[in-house]
Structure formats: structure tokens, C-alpha cells
Motif scaffolding. Structure first.
Motif, PDB file in Angstrom:
ATOM      1  N   SER A   1       0.817  -1.222   0.000  1.00 25.69           N
ATOM      2  CA  SER A   1       0.000   0.000   0.000  1.00 25.69           C
ATOM      3  C   SER A   1       0.848   1.268   0.000  1.00 25.69           C
ATOM      4  CB  SER A   1      -0.947  -0.020   1.184  1.00 25.69           C
ATOM      5  OG  SER A   1      -0.239  -0.200   2.389  1.00 25.69           O
TER       6      SER A   1
ATOM      7  N   SER B   1      -1.035   4.632  -0.834  1.00 28.86           N
ATOM      8  CA  SER B   1      -1.849   5.167   0.265  1.00 28.86           C
ATOM      9  C   SER B   1      -0.965   5.819   1.321  1.00 28.86           C
ATOM     10  CB  SER B   1      -2.684   4.059   0.907  1.00 28.86           C
ATOM     11  OG  SER B   1      -3.636   3.576   0.004  1.00 28.86           O
TER      12      SER B   1
ATOM     13  N   THR C   1      -2.203  -0.962   6.339  1.00 24.70           N
ATOM     14  CA  THR C   1      -3.135   0.110   6.004  1.00 24.70           C
ATOM     15  C   THR C   1      -4.492  -0.479   5.638  1.00 24.70           C
ATOM     16  OG1 THR C   1      -2.680   0.148   3.647  1.00 24.70           O
ATOM     17  CG2 THR C   1      -1.262   1.519   5.042  1.00 24.70           C
ATOM     18  N   SER C   2      -5.474   0.396   5.602  1.00 24.02           N
ATOM     19  CA  SER C   2      -6.792   0.055   5.083  1.00 24.02           C
ATOM     20  C   SER C   2      -7.238   1.231   4.237  1.00 24.02           C
ATOM     21  CB  SER C   2      -7.782  -0.184   6.226  1.00 24.02           C
ATOM     22  OG  SER C   2      -9.039  -0.557   5.716  1.00 24.02           O
ATOM     23  N   THR C   3      -7.603   0.968   2.998  1.00 18.85           N
ATOM     24  CA  THR C   3      -8.041   2.011   2.074  1.00 18.85           C
ATOM     25  C   THR C   3      -9.368   1.573   1.463  1.00 18.85           C
ATOM     26  OG1 THR C   3      -5.737   2.541   1.572  1.00 18.85           O
ATOM     27  CG2 THR C   3      -7.397   3.354   0.034  1.00 18.85           C
TER      28      THR C   3
ATOM     29  N   THR D   1     -13.615   3.206   0.138  1.00 23.88           N
ATOM     30  CA  THR D   1     -14.588   4.288  -0.010  1.00 23.88           C
ATOM     31  C   THR D   1     -15.932   3.758   0.453  1.00 23.88           C
ATOM     32  OG1 THR D   1     -13.390   5.205  -1.891  1.00 23.88           O
ATOM     33  CG2 THR D   1     -15.676   5.895  -1.628  1.00 23.88           C
TER      34      THR D   1
ATOM     35  N   ALA E   1     -13.826   8.775   0.981  1.00 25.87           N
ATOM     36  CA  ALA E   1     -12.604   7.990   0.851  1.00 25.87           C
ATOM     37  C   ALA E   1     -11.929   7.951   2.219  1.00 25.87           C
ATOM     38  CB  ALA E   1     -11.677   8.605  -0.183  1.00 25.87           C
TER      39      ALA E   1
ATOM     40  N   ILE F   1      -8.561   6.341   4.476  1.00 22.07           N
ATOM     41  CA  ILE F   1      -7.275   5.655   4.542  1.00 22.07           C
ATOM     42  C   ILE F   1      -6.888   5.570   6.016  1.00 22.07           C
ATOM     43  CG2 ILE F   1      -4.827   5.622   3.931  1.00 22.07           C
ATOM     44  CD1 ILE F   1      -5.496   7.399   1.531  1.00 22.07           C
TER      45      ILE F   1
ATOM     46  N   ASN G   1      -5.867   8.330  10.404  1.00 16.68           N
ATOM     47  CA  ASN G   1      -6.909   8.055   9.429  1.00 16.68           C
ATOM     48  C   ASN G   1      -7.280   9.343   8.692  1.00 16.68           C
ATOM     49  OD1 ASN G   1      -8.510   8.671  11.991  1.00 16.68           O
ATOM     50  ND2 ASN G   1     -10.121   8.659  10.466  1.00 16.68           N
TER      51      ASN G   1
ATOM     52  N   PHE H   1      -7.841  11.119  -4.882  1.00 14.65           N
ATOM     53  CA  PHE H   1      -8.056   9.788  -4.293  1.00 14.65           C
ATOM     54  C   PHE H   1      -8.456   8.810  -5.355  1.00 14.65           C
ATOM     55  CE2 PHE H   1      -7.891  12.118  -0.446  1.00 14.65           C
ATOM     56  CZ  PHE H   1      -7.580  11.222   0.546  1.00 14.65           C
TER      57      PHE H   1
END
Length: 155
Positions: free
Chosen positions: A51, A54, A76-78, A80, A85, A87, A98, A155
Motif C-alpha cells: 500500500s 496510500s 493500512t486500510s483504504t 470508499t 474515501a 485511509i 486516518n 483519491f
């Protein structure tokens, strides 16, 4: 490999190198529970190596406040959800950043800063932010702060 965070059975999977894996896993589970309850979204994380884009975007946004965080990123976490959006960046020392960026013009856009239970406030953050406390069954005491994003980002 992606990891679907189970907030009912808190696991430090992917966070084993954290300063306090159990505390950071509790904070991650707390976030997963929030998104499951509010948006019916399954919170999924990936290792930092998968990631980089991000992480780079979050670093660029943090420069609005002259922050360059030297801490290693674990995952990470990405995603929508509902036109926003998001992250999440989970750092080795227990810090979680975040980014919430509403995709429509004029929407809410902010950076949240959270500290895992027992983590000392990093010196570069202590000088600029006051941290509120929140109790969580999953994460113990969470300390958090935020700032509004001024710039425009892709994004």
C-alpha cells in the motif's frame, strides 16, 4: 495478504511487530466495529509493502501541518464508503492516522490521530494537539485528535 478484521475476536495478526500488539489490535478492532455497525463495511487491512501509494498520500496530507512521521508502518486500510474515501495507517509504535476525505466538493475532510492504549503522545504531536480520551471495550482508553484538511488531493 489482506486481512478482514474480526472485531468480535480481536487478533494481533499483521501487528506482531507493534510496540504493544494487543493494544493496537484492540484499536483496529474498534475501528472495524464502527464501520461494520454504521456502514455494513468489512474493515480489511493490507501489509504496508502492498500500500505504498496510500502511505505516500497520507504523508503528503500530513505535510499540511509540517508532520513527517518517522515511524514504520505495519499495515493500512483504504476504502470508499458512502461517498467518503478513507485511509487508515497503523504504525509500529501504536499510532493510527486516518484520513476522511469526502469526494464531493465542499464535503468534510479531516485527519484523525489516535493513540493505542498506553502509548505516550509522540513529541511532534504533543506540541500541536490536545488529545481527548474515549473508553472502548475493545481498545481500552483511546486518545485522539484531528485537524481539517485544507488542500485538494486525488483519491
Amino acid at each position: 495478504m489482506a486481512y478482514q478484521v474480526d472485531y468480535q475476536t480481536v487478533s494481533p495478526q499483521g501487528l506482531e511487530k507493534a510496540a504493544d500488539p494487543a493494544a493496537l489490535a484492540g484499536l483496529r478492532a474498534n475501528e472495524a466495529r464502527y464501520f461494520a455497525n454504521k456502514y455494513k463495511h468489512v474493515f480489511t487491512t493490507v501489509p504496508a509493502a502492498k500500500s505504498r501509494a496510500s502511505i505516500a498520500l497520507v504523508a503528503q496530507i500530513l505535510k499540511e501541518k509540517d508532520f513527517v512521521l518517522p515511524y514504520p508502518v505495519l499495515e493500512t486500510s483504504t476504502f470508499t464508503v458512502d461517498g467518503i474515501a478513507m485511509i487508515y495507517v497503523f504504525y509500529q509504535n501504536g499510532l493510527v492516522i486516518n484520513v476522511m476525505y469526502t469526494l464531493v466538493a465542499g464535503g468534510k475532510r479531516a485527519v484523525g490521530i489516535k493513540l493505542a492504549d498506553g502509548m505516550a503522545v509522540p513529541q511532534e504531536l504533543a506540541a500541536k494537539f490536545k488529545f481527548a480520551r474515549q473508553k472502548s471495550k475493545l481498545a481500552g482508553t483511546i486518545r485522539g485528535s484531528y485537524f481539517v484538511i485544507k488542500g485538494e488531493y486525488q483519491f
